[in-house]
Scaffold this active site. Structure first.
Site, PDB file in Angstrom:
ATOM      1  N   CYS A   1      -0.009   3.264  -6.809  1.00 49.84           N
ATOM      2  CA  CYS A   1      -0.994   2.648  -5.920  1.00 49.84           C
ATOM      3  C   CYS A   1      -1.154   1.224  -6.420  1.00 49.84           C
ATOM      4  CB  CYS A   1      -2.328   3.395  -5.981  1.00 49.84           C
ATOM      5  SG  CYS A   1      -3.683   2.551  -5.122  1.00 49.84           S
TER       6      CYS A   1
ATOM      7  N   THR B   1       0.167   4.347   0.057  1.00 45.91           N
ATOM      8  CA  THR B   1      -0.267   5.370   1.010  1.00 45.91           C
ATOM      9  C   THR B   1       0.313   5.096   2.389  1.00 45.91           C
ATOM     10  OG1 THR B   1      -2.331   5.632  -0.240  1.00 45.91           O
ATOM     11  CG2 THR B   1      -2.279   6.534   1.985  1.00 45.91           C
TER      12      THR B   1
ATOM     13  N   CYS C   1       0.861  -1.182   0.000  1.00 49.61           N
ATOM     14  CA  CYS C   1       0.000   0.000   0.000  1.00 49.61           C
ATOM     15  C   CYS C   1       0.894   1.227   0.000  1.00 49.61           C
ATOM     16  CB  CYS C   1      -0.904  -0.007   1.233  1.00 49.61           C
ATOM     17  SG  CYS C   1      -1.932   1.463   1.404  1.00 49.61           S
TER      18      CYS C   1
END
Length: 264
Positions: A181, A75, A73
Site C-alpha cells: 500500500c 487497492t 494505489c
C-alpha cells in the site's frame, strides 16, 4: 519530446511516496497529483465502488491532458481492468511483485496491504507468474492508513499497531516484505525496526519510477526541462495532505486545489 504532465492518483496521501520517487528519477517532468481524501480509505470498499472511483479519477486525468497515469494505489490496481482505458497506465502493484521476486533468496515473501488488496490475491498471483516456487504470505493491516492520514506514522501508537499486525509474518521466516500500500512507506522506519535487519523491505515505487522512465525514453516522451512542477488536487481535507506533502517533498506546498471528483 512531450511536454504534457504525468498523472498520479491515490486514495489519499500515500501516493505522495510514489511522487517523491518519480521526482527523484524524473525531475524534469510536470506532475498532476490527485488524492481522494474525501473517500479514503479504499481498502474496505467494494470492488464496484473502487472501479467507479477509478473511472471518475481517470476521466479527470484525461481532462488534464496527461501523457500517462501512475496508479499509486494498490487497492485500485488489484480490482480494475487496465485494458478498459485508453490512457497509458502504470501499475504500482506489478512493480512491487517484480521487485520482491528479484530480492528474495529463501523464496518466502511477506506482503502487507489493505483488506481489499489481500483478498484479491493480486500480489500472490503476480509473484507466482514470475516464480511459482515462491511462498507468499499476505497480511491485511487496515489500521495503518487511518493512522497515516492523521499524520501519526511515527507515533507510539503506530509502533504498537504495526507490532500486532506484523507478528504473524515475523513467524513465517520471510526474507522480503512488500509494502503493498503506498501509504505504508511513511511507516517504513517503524516497520524496519520491528522486522529486523535480515528482512528486505520493498517499496514498489522505486521500480515503478524506473519503469516510467524507461517507457518515456523508449517512446521519446521525456520533458527536456531541468526542473518540473507538481500540481495537487484533493476531493476532501487539505490540511493533513499539505502537512504530509511538505514533509515528504521537502518544499512548501501552496497549490492544492479542491475538485468535485464525483461530477466526473
Amino acid at each position: 519530446m512531450d511536454l504534457r504532465p504525468i498523472g498520479i492518483f491515490d486514495s489519499g496521501v500515500g501516493g505522495l511516496t510514489v511522487l517523491k520517487r518519480l521526482v527523484e528519477v524524473l525531475p524534469g517532468e510536470d506532475y498532476i497529483y490527485f488524492g481522494d481524501t474525501k473517500r479514503v480509505p479504499y481498502g474496505d470498499r467494494s470492488e464496484e465502488e473502487i472501479k467507479k472511483f477509478a473511472k471518475q479519477i481517470l476521466n479527470f486525468m484525461r481532462e488534464q491532458k496527461v501523457k500517462a497515469v501512475v496508479i499509486a494505489c494498490n487497492t485500485t490496481c488489484a480490482v480494475i481492468n487496465k485494458s478498459e482505458y485508453d490512457v497509458v497506465l502504470f501499475d504500482v502493484l506489478k512493480a512491487g511483485a517484480e521487485s520482491a521476486a528479484l530480492y528474495t533468496i529463501n523464496k518466502k515473501i511477506g506482503v502487507i496491504a489493505t483488506t481489499r488488496t489481500v483478498e484479491s490475491k493480486s500480489y500472490e498471483k503476480n509473484i507466482k507468474i514470475i516464480d511459482k516456487n515462491i511462498e507468499v504470505y499476505q497480511k491485511a493491516c487496515p489500521e495503518f492508513v487511518p493512522l497515516i492520514e492523521k499524520g501519526l506514522y511515527n507515533s507510539p501508537i503506530a509502533y504498537e499497531t504495526a507490532s500486532k499486525c506484523l507478528k504473524e509474518l515475523k513467524e513465517k521466516d520471510i526474507d522480503t516484505l512488500v509494502l503493498g500500500c503506498t501509504h505504508y512507506p511513511l511507516m517504513a522506519s517503524v516497520i524496519e525496526e520491528i522486522m529486523g535487519e535480515n528482512v528486505k523491505i520493498v517499496d514498489p515505487a522505486i521500480k515503478l519510477a524506473y519503469d516510467v522512465k524507461d517507457y518515456l525514453l523508449k517512446k521519446d516522451l521525456l520533458n527536456p526541462q531541468i526542473r518540473g512542477k507538481a500540481e495537487f488536487f484533493v476531493s476532501g481535507d487539505k490540511d493533513n495532505f499539505i502537512k504530509t506533502a511538505e514533509m515528504l517533498l521537502g518544499e512548501k506546498i501552496e497549490n492544492v486545489l479542491h475538485v468535485d471528483i464525483e461530477k466526473y
